[in-house]
Design a protein around this motif. Structure first.
Motif, PDB file in Angstrom:
ATOM      1  N   THR A  33       0.830  -1.202   0.000  1.00 32.45           N
ATOM      2  CA  THR A  33       0.000   0.000   0.000  1.00 32.45           C
ATOM      3  C   THR A  33       0.865   1.253   0.000  1.00 32.45           C
ATOM      4  O   THR A  33       0.573   2.230  -0.703  1.00 32.45           O
ATOM      5  CB  THR A  33      -0.955   0.014   1.206  1.00 32.45           C
ATOM      6  N   THR A  37       0.904   3.919  -3.089  1.00 28.32           N
ATOM      7  CA  THR A  37       0.553   5.316  -2.820  1.00 28.32           C
ATOM      8  C   THR A  37       1.545   6.279  -3.459  1.00 28.32           C
ATOM      9  O   THR A  37       1.148   7.283  -4.076  1.00 28.32           O
ATOM     10  CB  THR A  37       0.482   5.562  -1.305  1.00 28.32           C
ATOM     11  N   VAL A  40       1.709   5.905  -7.659  1.00 29.06           N
ATOM     12  CA  VAL A  40       0.668   6.533  -8.483  1.00 29.06           C
ATOM     13  C   VAL A  40       0.868   8.047  -8.575  1.00 29.06           C
ATOM     14  O   VAL A  40       0.311   8.695  -9.464  1.00 29.06           O
ATOM     15  CB  VAL A  40      -0.746   6.216  -7.946  1.00 29.06           C
ATOM     16  N   ALA A  41       1.685   8.581  -7.673  1.00 35.01           N
ATOM     17  CA  ALA A  41       1.991  10.012  -7.724  1.00 35.01           C
ATOM     18  C   ALA A  41       3.233  10.287  -8.564  1.00 35.01           C
ATOM     19  O   ALA A  41       3.693  11.436  -8.623  1.00 35.01           O
ATOM     20  CB  ALA A  41       2.187  10.555  -6.317  1.00 35.01           C
ATOM     21  N   GLN A 114      -9.665   7.378   2.648  1.00 37.00           N
ATOM     22  CA  GLN A 114      -8.885   7.824   1.486  1.00 37.00           C
ATOM     23  C   GLN A 114      -8.015   6.687   0.963  1.00 37.00           C
ATOM     24  O   GLN A 114      -7.851   6.519  -0.245  1.00 37.00           O
ATOM     25  CB  GLN A 114      -8.006   9.001   1.883  1.00 37.00           C
ATOM     26  N   MET A 115      -7.416   5.922   1.876  1.00 34.78           N
ATOM     27  CA  MET A 115      -6.601   4.785   1.462  1.00 34.78           C
ATOM     28  C   MET A 115      -7.411   3.804   0.637  1.00 34.78           C
ATOM     29  O   MET A 115      -6.978   3.346  -0.433  1.00 34.78           O
ATOM     30  CB  MET A 115      -6.031   4.077   2.706  1.00 34.78           C
ATOM     31  N   LYS A 117     -10.104   4.243  -1.129  1.00 35.13           N
ATOM     32  CA  LYS A 117     -10.446   4.779  -2.453  1.00 35.13           C
ATOM     33  C   LYS A 117      -9.238   4.762  -3.388  1.00 35.13           C
ATOM     34  O   LYS A 117      -9.359   4.442  -4.575  1.00 35.13           O
ATOM     35  CB  LYS A 117     -11.003   6.190  -2.312  1.00 35.13           C
ATOM     36  N   LEU A 118      -8.047   5.097  -2.872  1.00 30.87           N
ATOM     37  CA  LEU A 118      -6.852   5.063  -3.715  1.00 30.87           C
ATOM     38  C   LEU A 118      -6.544   3.647  -4.178  1.00 30.87           C
ATOM     39  O   LEU A 118      -6.244   3.409  -5.355  1.00 30.87           O
ATOM     40  CB  LEU A 118      -5.662   5.644  -2.961  1.00 30.87           C
ATOM     41  N   ALA A 121      -8.949   2.586  -6.800  1.00 31.30           N
ATOM     42  CA  ALA A 121      -8.787   3.338  -8.043  1.00 31.30           C
ATOM     43  C   ALA A 121      -7.587   2.874  -8.854  1.00 31.30           C
ATOM     44  O   ALA A 121      -7.570   3.005 -10.080  1.00 31.30           O
ATOM     45  CB  ALA A 121      -8.655   4.832  -7.741  1.00 31.30           C
ATOM     46  N   HIS A 122      -6.589   2.292  -8.194  1.00 31.87           N
ATOM     47  CA  HIS A 122      -5.339   1.962  -8.875  1.00 31.87           C
ATOM     48  C   HIS A 122      -4.955   0.497  -8.754  1.00 31.87           C
ATOM     49  O   HIS A 122      -3.794   0.134  -8.966  1.00 31.87           O
ATOM     50  CB  HIS A 122      -4.222   2.842  -8.328  1.00 31.87           C
ATOM     51  N   PHE A 539      -0.372   3.859   3.647  1.00 29.96           N
ATOM     52  CA  PHE A 539      -0.878   5.020   2.906  1.00 29.96           C
ATOM     53  C   PHE A 539      -0.417   6.323   3.562  1.00 29.96           C
ATOM     54  O   PHE A 539       0.015   7.267   2.879  1.00 29.96           O
ATOM     55  CB  PHE A 539      -2.404   4.953   2.858  1.00 29.96           C
ATOM     56  N   GLN A 543       1.725   9.253   1.839  1.00 25.72           N
ATOM     57  CA  GLN A 543       1.251  10.635   1.737  1.00 25.72           C
ATOM     58  C   GLN A 543       2.236  11.614   2.372  1.00 25.72           C
ATOM     59  O   GLN A 543       2.484  12.704   1.840  1.00 25.72           O
ATOM     60  CB  GLN A 543      -0.116  10.764   2.410  1.00 25.72           C
TER      61      GLN A 543
END
Length: 550
Positions: A33, A37, A40-41, A114-115, A117-118, A121-122, A539, A543
């Motif tokens: 995770t 995180t 993807v950035a 938020q974790m 959903k990320l 999403a990915h 996550f 972040q």
């Protein structure tokens, strides 16, 4: 060939480079995770795994995740909020923990949604809402909507990596709910026969649920984002510059040392220390029966962090259960099943006396009760029952064959007392007193099955009490087994490793069982309070790395 077998290469990092933005040590749910995180950035990531398979303890687990305020509950019309989740954490946690853990609880609860959903999403990971309530239902803020189960995924989506997901001691073709519906714990043969069509479809598609499904999904996400993965690579030491900033990791692979550099940060997610005998003796001063995690969990991350000044906390905490034996990778392991809760079974201390309700939610933690001098007051403790219980629980009959003396048998209570070295008269009196409670349906000592909602539901499902009166009588040690230790590096609410004076070690982050868990042994959930929170801490680490300058 070596490159193909040990590392996944993808742009923008060339194969010959030893430099990435972030290094993640470990490959369990927290590690993957964290890697996902930052990847993807746009950060480049190298994942270092000690063994030749991926997933760690997470891959062997049931894959359940405890996540307050999740969007699955919201879609189902079930209410939850940050305030309610925090109130519950405060009410359900042991006395004194709020003083040190409150800021971490807030961060965990805020970042969990938020974790999730990320990750969705990915990656191909999807979950389903379970019907498992918070165990301390009388506490403020308790809900029945916080535990999610992993939906099955096919290993085929991983390509070559499909063979590199760590297998479990538990069958993981079925989801948690499918396992419960099939009643595999009580009727394993019948349950398997009824599930054969589904099992065949899952086998044909090579689909896995639970912990394997979780790792398949996270790993696919990381591979798609170009993360580099180093197998059979043991992290040895953290590299620092003259200012004490963590800048990389020295590793050992096939007898040779290599150094990997990190432009931004190193995340330690290496699991617990339960397989290091010296650390276990130092920090977890209790006999341990079995361990159900990978034997590679030897505290490597703890040692590396300590060497650069990190401070430890909660080192006496662990994910404690009572387990039957099983073999795994040629070694004796524990099988994480709840086996002590039966209507005709009691738990007695070294004096042959009961010391708690056997249906208490976290009776496992009671085995670690200490007196003012810090001495364990109940151990060695035993589960006492008789042959009808063994006949009714085929899994106990099956798994006792892995260790011949695990289940003791005797023709009388007196003989059982001799075999367990318990005081004969005390044990006789205890069994007779319990049998009296069973006849009246009232436990006058510990209110078994009646003191709270959790116990009442357990009694409804299993039966309240039955007399222990049919020889042969049986006993097995109520000795702590470890799913994983939960003590480790003290971090702040941003996942940054701390020194004893509370200052941050620049460039070093921790998640999973290598960090000092903010929940400890007495978890606020029936299941999922390692995976859900530890994914969240991965996550949070990611972040913070994205937002901070080392």
């Amino acid at each position: 060939m070596y490159a193909l077998m040990n590392i996944y290469f993808a742009d923008p990092v060339p194969p010959e480079s030893n430099v990435t933005d972030v290094i993640v040590v470990g490959s369990g749910a927290a590690a993957l995770t964290a890697a996902l995180t930052v990847a993807v950035a746009g950060k480049t990531v190298r994942i270092i795994e000690k063994t030749d398979v991926l997933g760690g303890t997470s891959a062997m687990s049931g894959g359940m995740t405890w996540l307050p305020v999740n969007h699955y509950a919201e879609r189902a019309g079930l209410s939850d909020s940050f305030a309610e989740a925090l109130a519950y954490m405060r009410a359900a946690s042991p006395k004194g923990w709020q003083e040190t853990e409150d800021e971490l609880w807030k961060s965990q609860i805020e970042n969990g949604p938020q974790m999730l959903k990320l990750v969705e999403a990915h990656s191909p990971l999807r979950f389903s809402l379970t019907q498992i309530p918070d165990p301390f239902e009388e506490c403020e803020g308790a809900k029945s909507s916080r535990i999610l189960a992993v939906e099955p995924l096919s290993k085929a989506i991983l390509g070559w990596w499909r063979s590199r997901v760590r297998r479990s001691t538990l069958p993981q073709r079925l989801t948690f709910q499918e396992t419960v519906d099939a009643k595999l714990d009580r009727h394993p043969i019948l349950g398997m026969l009824q599930s054969l069509p589904l099992l065949f479809r899952r086998w044909w598609s090579d689909s896995m649920a639970q912990g394997n499904g979780l790792i398949i999904g996270l790993l696919k996400g990381c591979l798609d984002q170009g993360c580099l993965i180093e197998l059979s690579t043991r992290a040895m030491t953290l590299k620092t510059d003259d200012a004490g900033v963590v800048t990389g990791v020295q590793v050992e692979r096939y007898g040779a040392l290599h150094t990997f550099e990190a432009r931004s940060a190193v995340v330690l997610a290496t699991g617990g220390f339960e397989w290091d005998a010296q650390m276990l003796a130092t920090y977890f001063p209790s006999e341990v029966d079995f361990k159900s995690s990978p034997s590679s969990n030897e505290g490597d991350g703890h040692k590396m962090a300590q060497a650069v000044g990190a401070v430890f906390a909660h080192m006496d905490q662990g994910n404690i259960v009572i387990q039957p034996p099983v073999t795994y990778e040629g070694e004796l392991h524990g099988l994480p099943l709840r086996i002590h809760a039966e209507p005709d079974a009691i738990i007695v201390d070294r004096y042959g006396r009961r010391f708690a309700s056997e249906y208490e939610f976290w009776v496992y933690d009671r085995i670690m009760d200490r007196n003012e001098a810090g001495e364990l007051i109940h151990q060695p403790a035993w589960v006492i029952s008789h042959w009808p219980m063994v006949k009714r629980t085929p899994l106990i009959r099956w798994y006792r064959r892995y260790k011949r003396d695990w289940l003791l048998k005797a023709s009388s209570i007196e003989e059982l007392a001799e075999r367990t070295k318990l005081p004969v008269q005390n044990l006789k009196d205890t069994v007779e007193r319990f049998n009296g409670f069973a006849r009246t349906g009232r436990d006058l000592d510990f209110k078994r099955g009646t003191s709270n909602t959790y116990e009442r539901k357990l009694a409804e499902n299993l039966g309240l009490m039955e007399e222990i009166d049919t020889p042969p009588y049986v006993a097995y040690r109520f000795r702590p087994s470890l799913l994983g230790t939960k003590g480790g590096v003290r971090t702040n609410a941003r996942g940054q490793a701390l020194r004893a004076d509370g200052t941050v070690i620049p460039g070093l982050y921790c998640a999973g069982n290598v960090m000092a868990s903010p929940t400890g042994a007495r978890t606020p959930s029936q299941v999922g309070t390692t995976l859900g929170p530890y994914m969240t801490w991965g996550f949070i680490c990611g972040q913070t790395i994205l937002q901070s300058n080392r």
